[in-house]
Structure formats: C-alpha cells, structure tokens
Write a protein that holds these residues in place. Structure first.
Motif, mmCIF file in Angstrom:
data_model
loop_
_atom_site.group_PDB
_atom_site.id
_atom_site.type_symbol
_atom_site.label_atom_id
_atom_site.label_comp_id
_atom_site.label_asym_id
_atom_site.label_seq_id
_atom_site.Cartn_x
_atom_site.Cartn_y
_atom_site.Cartn_z
ATOM 1 N N CYS A 1 0.857 -1.181 0.000
ATOM 2 C CA CYS A 1 0.000 0.000 0.000
ATOM 3 C C CYS A 1 0.895 1.232 0.000
ATOM 4 O O CYS A 1 1.964 1.244 0.617
ATOM 5 C CB CYS A 1 -0.905 -0.003 1.233
ATOM 6 S SG CYS A 1 -2.072 1.376 1.305
ATOM 7 N N ARG A 2 0.440 2.270 -0.680
ATOM 8 C CA ARG A 2 1.222 3.498 -0.715
ATOM 9 C C ARG A 2 1.203 4.234 0.617
ATOM 10 O O ARG A 2 2.022 5.116 0.851
ATOM 11 C CB ARG A 2 0.702 4.401 -1.845
ATOM 12 C CG ARG A 2 0.980 3.821 -3.235
ATOM 13 C CD ARG A 2 0.521 4.747 -4.335
ATOM 14 N NE ARG A 2 -0.918 4.874 -4.412
ATOM 15 C CZ ARG A 2 -1.727 3.994 -4.994
ATOM 16 N NH1 ARG A 2 -1.225 2.885 -5.544
ATOM 17 N NH2 ARG A 2 -3.035 4.181 -5.043
ATOM 18 N N ASP B 1 8.362 1.797 2.401
ATOM 19 C CA ASP B 1 7.417 0.807 1.912
ATOM 20 C C ASP B 1 7.047 -0.132 3.054
ATOM 21 O O ASP B 1 7.926 -0.685 3.726
ATOM 22 C CB ASP B 1 8.053 0.031 0.754
ATOM 23 C CG ASP B 1 7.090 -0.945 0.119
ATOM 24 O OD1 ASP B 1 5.869 -0.758 0.289
ATOM 25 O OD2 ASP B 1 7.548 -1.893 -0.541
ATOM 26 N N HIS C 1 -5.491 3.432 -2.049
ATOM 27 C CA HIS C 1 -4.035 3.435 -2.049
ATOM 28 C C HIS C 1 -3.427 2.031 -2.030
ATOM 29 O O HIS C 1 -2.209 1.891 -2.049
ATOM 30 C CB HIS C 1 -3.506 4.246 -0.861
ATOM 31 C CG HIS C 1 -4.029 5.657 -0.841
ATOM 32 N ND1 HIS C 1 -3.747 6.547 -1.845
ATOM 33 C CD2 HIS C 1 -4.818 6.302 0.045
ATOM 34 C CE1 HIS C 1 -4.341 7.708 -1.579
ATOM 35 N NE2 HIS C 1 -4.991 7.580 -0.446
ATOM 36 N N ASP D 1 -2.016 -1.078 -3.599
ATOM 37 C CA ASP D 1 -1.395 -1.231 -4.916
ATOM 38 C C ASP D 1 -2.161 -2.194 -5.821
ATOM 39 O O ASP D 1 -2.371 -1.920 -7.006
ATOM 40 C CB ASP D 1 0.053 -1.714 -4.764
ATOM 41 C CG ASP D 1 0.989 -0.629 -4.254
ATOM 42 O OD1 ASP D 1 0.574 0.543 -4.254
ATOM 43 O OD2 ASP D 1 2.125 -0.958 -3.870
ATOM 44 N N TYR D 2 -2.583 -3.342 -5.281
ATOM 45 C CA TYR D 2 -3.116 -4.381 -6.152
ATOM 46 C C TYR D 2 -4.466 -4.008 -6.763
ATOM 47 O O TYR D 2 -4.859 -4.551 -7.798
ATOM 48 C CB TYR D 2 -3.200 -5.722 -5.414
ATOM 49 C CG TYR D 2 -4.399 -5.930 -4.507
ATOM 50 C CD1 TYR D 2 -5.552 -6.579 -4.974
ATOM 51 C CD2 TYR D 2 -4.373 -5.528 -3.167
ATOM 52 C CE1 TYR D 2 -6.632 -6.808 -4.145
ATOM 53 C CE2 TYR D 2 -5.451 -5.750 -2.332
ATOM 54 C CZ TYR D 2 -6.584 -6.385 -2.822
ATOM 55 O OH TYR D 2 -7.654 -6.615 -1.985
ATOM 56 N N GLU E 1 -5.159 -1.086 -8.040
ATOM 57 C CA GLU E 1 -4.835 -0.203 -9.172
ATOM 58 C C GLU E 1 -5.901 0.881 -9.379
ATOM 59 O O GLU E 1 -6.239 1.242 -10.512
ATOM 60 C CB GLU E 1 -4.644 -1.016 -10.454
ATOM 61 C CG GLU E 1 -3.471 -1.993 -10.373
ATOM 62 C CD GLU E 1 -3.191 -2.679 -11.696
ATOM 63 O OE1 GLU E 1 -4.140 -2.944 -12.457
ATOM 64 O OE2 GLU E 1 -1.993 -2.929 -11.975
#
Length: 289
Positions: free
Chosen positions: A206-207, A245, A261, A263-264, A266
């Motif tokens: 996750c960002r 990260d 946020h 990532d997977y 998108e």
C-alpha cells in the motif's frame, strides 16, 4: 518527493446531526476551536516551508470544517503555494463560497456530501451549481440509504452531467439491501460496487506510509487513518526517515480514502488525478459519450 497528506485536526464538531455519525451536532468551546485553528496554521506553515517536496493534501475532518474561516483561508494559502499540487476537503457545503475566488482554482477541489435529512436538495444543489459556475472542481455524493432514492434520483437529474455523483455504501446494511436497490445505486454511480467491499489488505502493498500519510493536529504521522500506531511526527527534523514501503497490518480495508491506495487494486488508474476528491479519471469525457 511527492507526498499526499490526509490531515485531520482536533475539530470534532458539526452543524448537522446525521443519525449514523458520532459527531452529529456536537459543539466545541471557543478554546477548543482555538486549538484547532492554531494546529491548522502550524500545518500550513510547515507545508509552505518544505519547498523541497511536492504535496497533495486532503482535509478529512471529524465534522464540518468549512464553516470556520480558518479552513477557508488554509485552502486559499495552500493553493497559492507553488509546491502544493492540490488542496481538497470533505464538506457538507453549508458554508458561503465567495472565498474560493481567492484560491488558485487549478489546485482546489471539494468532496461534497448531500445530507437530505439536514438540508434541502434545492439548497445543496444551488451550492453545487455555484461551485460549477465559479470553476471549482468537485464531486458530490450521498450515503446510500434506500429511503433517499427519490432525492438521489432528482439530484442526479439536476446536476450537470460532468459532475460525478458517488454513493457511499452503508456496509452494515448491505446484507439487507435488495437487488433492486443495489442496481439503482449502481445506475447512479457506476463505481458503487467498488465501495461495497471489504478488501483483503493484510500483508498487501500500500502506498500508505510511503507516499501517503495521515497527519493529526499535533503533527503525528500515521500510515493512514485506519492504523493508529504513529510512525513519526512531521515537526521533528528527521520526519522523512519514517517514510518507507510497508505491508498493511489490517485484515481488510473498506473506506475510499484507504483502499484507493492499495497497490493491487490499481485504483489510481481509475481515479487518476481525481483520487483525493473522488472523481474518476476523464469522468466529464465519459459522460459526454
């Protein structure tokens, strides 16, 4: 570095009294509001002083902030700072809107929520149309209770097509929601189903904590609003060292300001530059097709 900050200061008061909200019709003393104002001014000054970084900022107050002029002035100031890409806020639009003329509107955005039990549709709509007339980027939305379907239908019809109208899913009511009601909400908001999920997040990238952080009035940094453990403080000299990260430690994530946020999922591709104010990428163009 481009850092997105979700700022939530000490304000916990609101001029509306929505039944589902823990901060409904709560009032704060003048002294408590003064603390909130001082914290916000300190935050804005900190942003201004850190010109080596680029910032996007979303205010996510517990309550209604724009009825207080220090939040209006904070948005004016932030949108005039060259290294601030965007300053956005969640609001019920009950404030006057003349202050937006002092902002750099290219960097201003509003996330506006309609509360049918506390304001007439005509009044909320007039504020939306005023924002549109003034050239302010915004999304509008409603909490997805079936009892407000008529109001939602009329609001969608009366809003300009290029204004995105989102529906917040009431998660605890979803098991009792009829297929007809779910289809209705999706007809209003094509992305409604995205908001009905509890997304698996444990151990996922996750960002949050790296390029997105939550900051409170004291400057405490957290990965996001939903992981309470602080990772640092923006008012300490080494605050940047906290950014790295990390994998999510929560089992699931179900709030838009959190799961966008991951990532997977998108969802940065879905919302693009409108991720903070909750406007899908190229929404106006999609509505013209």
């Amino acid at each position: 570095m481009h850092l997105t900050i979700l700022y939530r200061g000490p304000i916990i008061s609101c001029n509306y009294g929505c039944e589902y909200c823990p901060f409904a019709k709560r009032q704060q003393s003048a002294a408590e509001l003064a603390v909130d104002r001082q914290a916000l001014e300190q935050f804005v000054n900190w942003v201004a002083q850190h010109s080596q970084h680029q910032f996007s900022i979303l205010f996510t107050p517990w309550g209604e902030a724009l009825i207080h002029n220090w939040y209006q002035q904070a948005l004016v100031q932030l949108t005039q700072i060259p290294h601030v890409h965007k300053a956005a806020i969640q609001t019920n639009l009950s404030c006057q809107l003349d202050w937006v003329e002092e902002c750099n509107k290219d960097r201003l955005a509003l996330w506006a929520t309609f509360h049918p039990e506390w304001v007439s549709r005509d009044r909320f709509l007039s504020k939306c149309l005023e924002l549109d007339r003034r050239g302010v980027r915004f999304s509008a939305g409603v909490v997805g209770f079936p009892k407000y379907k008529d109001e939602i239908t009329n609001l969608r019809r009366e809003l300009p097509n290029h204004v995105y109208l989102w529906i917040n899913a009431v998660k605890k009511e979803l098991p009792n929601l009829s297929t007809q009601d779910r289809n209705f909400f999706e007809s209003i908001d094509p992305l409604y189903e995205l908001n009905t999920q509890h997304y698996p997040s444990f151990g996922r990238a996750c960002r949050a904590g790296e390029s997105v952080i939550s900051v409170d009035g004291d400057g405490k940094m957290r990965r996001c609003h939903f992981i309470k453990e602080p990772i640092g403080n923006i008012y300490e000299r080494d605050w940047e060292t906290a950014l790295c990260d990390r994998l999510c430690t929560n089992q699931t994530c179900h709030c838009h300001i959190g799961y966008v946020h991951l990532d997977y999922l998108e969802l940065d591709k879905v919302f693009g530059s409108g991720i903070l104010e909750r406007i899908p990428n190229n929404w106006a163009l999609q509505r013209l097709r």
